[in-house]
Design a protein around this motif. Structure first.
Motif, PDB file in Angstrom:
ATOM      1  N   VAL A  40       0.835  -1.208   0.000  1.00 13.22           N
ATOM      2  CA  VAL A  40       0.000   0.000   0.000  1.00 13.22           C
ATOM      3  C   VAL A  40       0.868   1.255   0.000  1.00 13.22           C
ATOM      4  O   VAL A  40       0.566   2.240  -0.688  1.00 13.22           O
ATOM      5  N   GLU A  41       1.959   1.242   0.753  1.00 18.09           N
ATOM      6  CA  GLU A  41       2.851   2.404   0.786  1.00 18.09           C
ATOM      7  C   GLU A  41       3.497   2.642  -0.576  1.00 18.09           C
ATOM      8  O   GLU A  41       3.636   3.791  -1.011  1.00 18.09           O
ATOM      9  N   ASP A  42       3.878   1.561  -1.263  1.00 13.84           N
ATOM     10  CA  ASP A  42       4.454   1.705  -2.604  1.00 13.84           C
ATOM     11  C   ASP A  42       3.438   2.311  -3.569  1.00 13.84           C
ATOM     12  O   ASP A  42       3.770   3.191  -4.376  1.00 13.84           O
ATOM     13  N   ILE A  43       2.207   1.839  -3.491  1.00 13.04           N
ATOM     14  CA  ILE A  43       1.155   2.379  -4.362  1.00 13.04           C
ATOM     15  C   ILE A  43       0.928   3.851  -4.060  1.00 13.04           C
ATOM     16  O   ILE A  43       0.798   4.683  -4.968  1.00 13.04           O
ATOM     17  N   ASN A  44       0.902   4.189  -2.777  1.00 15.43           N
ATOM     18  CA  ASN A  44       0.670   5.578  -2.383  1.00 15.43           C
ATOM     19  C   ASN A  44       1.790   6.495  -2.866  1.00 15.43           C
ATOM     20  O   ASN A  44       1.536   7.585  -3.388  1.00 15.43           O
ATOM     21  N   ILE A  45       3.031   6.052  -2.713  1.00 11.91           N
ATOM     22  CA  ILE A  45       4.178   6.861  -3.168  1.00 11.91           C
ATOM     23  C   ILE A  45       4.113   7.073  -4.673  1.00 11.91           C
ATOM     24  O   ILE A  45       4.344   8.181  -5.180  1.00 11.91           O
ATOM     25  N   ARG A  46       3.778   5.998  -5.403  1.00 14.96           N
ATOM     26  CA  ARG A  46       3.709   6.119  -6.857  1.00 14.96           C
ATOM     27  C   ARG A  46       2.570   7.046  -7.288  1.00 14.96           C
ATOM     28  O   ARG A  46       2.716   7.849  -8.209  1.00 14.96           O
ATOM     29  N   LEU A  47       1.433   6.946  -6.607  1.00  8.97           N
ATOM     30  CA  LEU A  47       0.302   7.815  -6.944  1.00  8.97           C
ATOM     31  C   LEU A  47       0.620   9.279  -6.668  1.00  8.97           C
ATOM     32  O   LEU A  47       0.218  10.165  -7.433  1.00  8.97           O
ATOM     33  N   VAL A  48       1.323   9.543  -5.582  1.00  9.16           N
ATOM     34  CA  VAL A  48       1.720  10.924  -5.274  1.00  9.16           C
ATOM     35  C   VAL A  48       2.636  11.463  -6.367  1.00  9.16           C
ATOM     36  O   VAL A  48       2.481  12.598  -6.838  1.00  9.16           O
ATOM     37  N   ARG A  49       3.592  10.635  -6.780  1.00 11.46           N
ATOM     38  CA  ARG A  49       4.520  11.054  -7.834  1.00 11.46           C
ATOM     39  C   ARG A  49       3.778  11.279  -9.159  1.00 11.46           C
ATOM     40  O   ARG A  49       4.029  12.260  -9.869  1.00 11.46           O
ATOM     41  N   GLU A  50       2.852  10.380  -9.478  1.00 13.79           N
ATOM     42  CA  GLU A  50       2.079  10.532 -10.714  1.00 13.79           C
ATOM     43  C   GLU A  50       1.174  11.757 -10.649  1.00 13.79           C
ATOM     44  O   GLU A  50       0.976  12.442 -11.659  1.00 13.79           O
ATOM     45  N   ASN A  51       0.639  12.043  -9.467  1.00 14.64           N
ATOM     46  CA  ASN A  51      -0.219  13.222  -9.321  1.00 14.64           C
ATOM     47  C   ASN A  51       0.576  14.504  -9.561  1.00 14.64           C
ATOM     48  O   ASN A  51       0.074  15.452 -10.186  1.00 14.64           O
ATOM     49  N   GLU A  52       1.809  14.539  -9.085  1.00 12.42           N
ATOM     50  CA  GLU A  52       2.666  15.704  -9.336  1.00 12.42           C
ATOM     51  C   GLU A  52       2.935  15.861 -10.831  1.00 12.42           C
ATOM     52  O   GLU A  52       2.944  16.975 -11.365  1.00 12.42           O
ATOM     53  N   GLU A  53       3.142  14.730 -11.501  1.00  5.73           N
ATOM     54  CA  GLU A  53       3.384  14.784 -12.945  1.00  5.73           C
ATOM     55  C   GLU A  53       2.127  15.250 -13.682  1.00  5.73           C
ATOM     56  O   GLU A  53       2.218  16.007 -14.659  1.00  5.73           O
ATOM     57  N   PHE A  54       0.955  14.825 -13.219  1.00  8.61           N
ATOM     58  CA  PHE A  54      -0.301  15.298 -13.803  1.00  8.61           C
ATOM     59  C   PHE A  54      -0.416  16.820 -13.663  1.00  8.61           C
ATOM     60  O   PHE A  54      -0.853  17.506 -14.599  1.00  8.61           O
ATOM     61  N   ASP A  55      -0.053  17.332 -12.492  1.00 12.68           N
ATOM     62  CA  ASP A  55      -0.109  18.789 -12.284  1.00 12.68           C
ATOM     63  C   ASP A  55       0.783  19.516 -13.285  1.00 12.68           C
ATOM     64  O   ASP A  55       0.386  20.540 -13.864  1.00 12.68           O
ATOM     65  N   GLU A  56       1.984  18.982 -13.491  1.00 15.86           N
ATOM     66  CA  GLU A  56       2.901  19.620 -14.433  1.00 15.86           C
ATOM     67  C   GLU A  56       2.382  19.515 -15.865  1.00 15.86           C
ATOM     68  O   GLU A  56       2.504  20.459 -16.650  1.00 15.86           O
ATOM     69  N   LEU A  57       1.806  18.360 -16.208  1.00 12.95           N
ATOM     70  CA  LEU A  57       1.263  18.189 -17.555  1.00 12.95           C
ATOM     71  C   LEU A  57       0.107  19.155 -17.805  1.00 12.95           C
ATOM     72  O   LEU A  57       0.021  19.772 -18.873  1.00 12.95           O
ATOM     73  N   GLU A  58      -0.779  19.288 -16.830  1.00 12.61           N
ATOM     74  CA  GLU A  58      -1.909  20.207 -16.991  1.00 12.61           C
ATOM     75  C   GLU A  58      -1.421  21.649 -17.125  1.00 12.61           C
ATOM     76  O   GLU A  58      -1.953  22.424 -17.923  1.00 12.61           O
ATOM     77  N   SER A  59      -0.422  21.996 -16.342  1.00 11.93           N
ATOM     78  CA  SER A  59       0.142  23.344 -16.437  1.00 11.93           C
ATOM     79  C   SER A  59       0.765  23.569 -17.812  1.00 11.93           C
ATOM     80  O   SER A  59       0.595  24.630 -18.425  1.00 11.93           O
ATOM     81  N   PHE A  60       1.465  22.554 -18.316  1.00 14.20           N
ATOM     82  CA  PHE A  60       2.097  22.646 -19.634  1.00 14.20           C
ATOM     83  C   PHE A  60       1.044  22.798 -20.729  1.00 14.20           C
ATOM     84  O   PHE A  60       1.188  23.610 -21.652  1.00 14.20           O
ATOM     85  N   VAL A  61      -0.040  22.016 -20.626  1.00 18.48           N
ATOM     86  CA  VAL A  61      -1.112  22.087 -21.626  1.00 18.48           C
ATOM     87  C   VAL A  61      -1.782  23.452 -21.595  1.00 18.48           C
ATOM     88  O   VAL A  61      -2.068  24.050 -22.643  1.00 18.48           O
ATOM     89  N   LYS A  62      -2.039  23.971 -20.405  1.00 17.32           N
ATOM     90  CA  LYS A  62      -2.692  25.286 -20.288  1.00 17.32           C
ATOM     91  C   LYS A  62      -1.802  26.390 -20.855  1.00 17.32           C
ATOM     92  O   LYS A  62      -2.287  27.308 -21.536  1.00 17.32           O
ATOM     93  N   ASP A  63      -0.503  26.312 -20.589  1.00 14.43           N
ATOM     94  CA  ASP A  63       0.414  27.312 -21.151  1.00 14.43           C
ATOM     95  C   ASP A  63       0.433  27.232 -22.675  1.00 14.43           C
ATOM     96  O   ASP A  63       0.452  28.261 -23.365  1.00 14.43           O
ATOM     97  N   THR A  64       0.434  25.998 -23.188  1.00 12.31           N
ATOM     98  CA  THR A  64       0.415  25.819 -24.644  1.00 12.31           C
ATOM     99  C   THR A  64      -0.872  26.368 -25.239  1.00 12.31           C
ATOM    100  O   THR A  64      -0.862  27.035 -26.279  1.00 12.31           O
ATOM    101  N   LYS A  65      -1.987  26.103 -24.560  1.00 10.41           N
ATOM    102  CA  LYS A  65      -3.285  26.588 -25.048  1.00 10.41           C
ATOM    103  C   LYS A  65      -3.332  28.117 -25.045  1.00 10.41           C
ATOM    104  O   LYS A  65      -3.799  28.733 -26.014  1.00 10.41           O
ATOM    105  N   ASP A  66      -2.839  28.722 -23.976  1.00  7.00           N
ATOM    106  CA  ASP A  66      -2.839  30.187 -23.897  1.00  7.00           C
ATOM    107  C   ASP A  66      -1.951  30.804 -24.976  1.00  7.00           C
ATOM    108  O   ASP A  66      -2.286  31.846 -25.552  1.00  7.00           O
ATOM    109  N   ALA A  67      -0.827  30.151 -25.248  1.00  8.52           N
ATOM    110  CA  ALA A  67       0.082  30.678 -26.269  1.00  8.52           C
ATOM    111  C   ALA A  67      -0.522  30.549 -27.667  1.00  8.52           C
ATOM    112  O   ALA A  67      -0.368  31.442 -28.511  1.00  8.52           O
ATOM    113  N   MET A  68      -1.226  29.437 -27.914  1.00  7.74           N
ATOM    114  CA  MET A  68      -1.806  29.206 -29.244  1.00  7.74           C
ATOM    115  C   MET A  68      -3.018  30.089 -29.507  1.00  7.74           C
ATOM    116  O   MET A  68      -3.378  30.332 -30.662  1.00  7.74           O
TER     117      MET A  68
END
Length: 483
Positions: free
Chosen positions: A225-253
């Motif tokens: 369970v701890e391994d799953i939780n650590i991985r989900l936290v890391r993936e959630n951070e990556e999702f935040d960065e991806l969403e930020s990247f997409v929004k910046d791209t959308k605003d620029a376009m």
């Protein structure tokens, strides 16, 4: 039945291009360097370990992996296999990185004869690319390039729990290259990965309630369970960065739509933004579920394990009967009942305690009143806001006056100008509030519609309509003094 040449040679160039990414490993294999004991250094294995090292750093989102870190990793896993010290491994690490990413800056290439097209062709590939650098220590960090990722993926069938992290890496690559259709397909795969992970967590939750019958199984499920939780936290951070990247791209376009092609690309990025948000929302639910699983289910399982032990423990049989029926030496009897008796407690009073600090109350009871702080009158607050808005507008007018036809300006220029022409502005707090708040909300997109301008900068930003698309404050290392 005759074999058709066109079928044999179909996509010959693409296949050679895929094979070419193995060339650096073969080049490392041809090296003939030896260690301090005159034994040949297995550069091929170390090269592949290098790829895995940088891949794992990408998975854990560590962007500070370079020659020194790789050399230390080699030294850690060596255990006497290769007779080299840390400096020797640092040289090996540098040699490997130079093969994967030539120091000249040019990408690796392979020239071959394309039998399908009947012409010479050259393919370019790159296993490593520069990630970030530390100017102070003159250190360059690296990360896997797209071809390096492909090479790693080709060597192992990854478990399903890593699939989402891999999808995130590939999605970022596709977004950076502008492959929006492929990005949408990648998001669909991510949705499937999230659903699979959801089913797995649901199954684990039931297994915890059903299968924990010993301390060993409890520890195993807790680690899972701890391994799953650590991985989900890391993936959630990556999702935040991806969403930020997409929004910046959308605003620029949004401001770069010139033809039908740009319009379609903008529609795709909007769709990507929506679909990615849906997947991220489902993933956040999984993260909450994993936290609940970690806190609630595991604690409940541990309690049930405790009470199960209490029920299986027969005090009369294990302690009483053994103590009474079997004559035991006094020391053995004491050791047997020791866990079940309290520690001795000695109660005493010290005369020194009379000198301790004591509370002394007065004869009269003081009347105390408690009340909440009265809020500032709304009219006064609105008046102050309006004054601030107009002051910010005046400061922006001065900045535009100094700026002229340029696109950027240093704060020091503004202060020098004010010292000569508007010294009273420098003495006012509003000037410093202007820059502090502007830095906090930066960047600000300049909307063409005046009705959409709000906040303390609404009058100031109206002055920028038609002059720029956005305003951004970048912090520098200089310290400025007003006096």
């Amino acid at each position: 039945m005759k074999v058709e040449p066109i079928e044999v040679l179909e996509n010959y160039g693409e296949r050679i291009a895929r094979l070419s990414i193995y060339e650096p490993l073969l080049e490392l294999k041809r090296k003939r360097e030896k260690d301090n004991s005159e034994n040949p250094i297995d550069y091929f294995s170390l090269g592949f370990i290098t790829l895995l090292f940088f891949f794992e750093n990408m998975i854990i989102r560590n962007r500070e992996a370079g020659v020194n870190e790789l050399a230390e990793f080699f030294y850690e896993i060596n255990n006497g296999k290769i007779d080299l010290d840390i400096e020797g491994f640092r040289k090996v690490a540098r040699n490997i990185i130079n093969v994967f990413r030539p120091p000249s800056g040019e990408r690796n290439s392979k020239t071959f004869y394309n039998w399908e097209k009947r012409q010479e062709e050259t393919v370019y590939y790159s296993l490593l690319k520069a990630s970030k650098s530390d100017i102070k220590s003159n250190t360059q960090y690296y990360t896997l390039d797209e071809d390096g990722l492909e090479l790693v993926f080709a060597t192992k069938e990854y478990f399903s729990e890593f699939q989402l992290s891999i999808n995130q890496l590939l999605l970022r690559k596709q977004l950076e290259k502008g492959e929006f259709i492929g990005a949408l397909r990648q998001i669909d795969e991510m949705r499937l990965s999230v659903e699979n992970l959801k089913d797995r967590i649901f199954k684990i939750k039931h297994d915890i309630n059903r299968n924990i019958v010993s301390e060993e199984t409890y520890k195993r499920y807790r680690e899972l369970v701890e391994d799953i939780n650590i991985r989900l936290v890391r993936e959630n951070e990556e999702f935040d960065e991806l969403e930020s990247f997409v929004k910046d791209t959308k605003d620029a376009m949004e401001y770069e739509i010139k033809d039908e092609k740009d319009k379609k690309a903008y529609e795709l990025i909007i769709k990507i933004d929506k679909e990615l948000d849906k997947v991220h929302s489902e993933h956040r639910k999984l993260l909450k579920e994993s936290i609940s699983l970690k806190i609630t289910a595991l604690e409940a399982a541990q309690e049930s394990l405790y009470f199960m032990g209490l029920e299986s423990f027969n005090f009369k049989q294990e302690i009483t009967n053994r103590l009474i029926s079997t004559p035991l030496p006094l020391e053995s009897s004491r050791q047997l009942i020791k866990p079940f008796i309290f520690l001795g407690a000695h109660t005493s009073w010290s005369p020194i305690s009379v000198f301790e600090e004591q509370r002394i109350w007065g004869d009269k009871d003081e009347e105390k009143t408690c009340k909440f702080v009265e809020p500032i009158d709304e009219e006064v607050l609105n008046e102050y806001k309006e004054i601030t808005i107009q002051n910010f507008r005046k400061i922006m007018e001065i900045i535009l006056e100094i700026l002229g036809d340029r696109n950027e300006i240093e704060l020091s220029e503004v202060m020098d100008y004010l010292k000569l022409n508007h010294e009273h502005v420098l003495k006012a707090r509003t000037f410093y509030d202007f820059w502090i708040i502007l830095h906090q909300v930066s960047p600000i997109l300049i909307d063409k519609n005046e009705d959409n301008h709000t906040g303390l900068f609404k009058e100031a930003t109206k002055l920028l309509i038609g002059k720029c698309k956005s305003i951004k404050v970048i912090e520098s290392n200089n310290i400025l003094e007003a006096n």
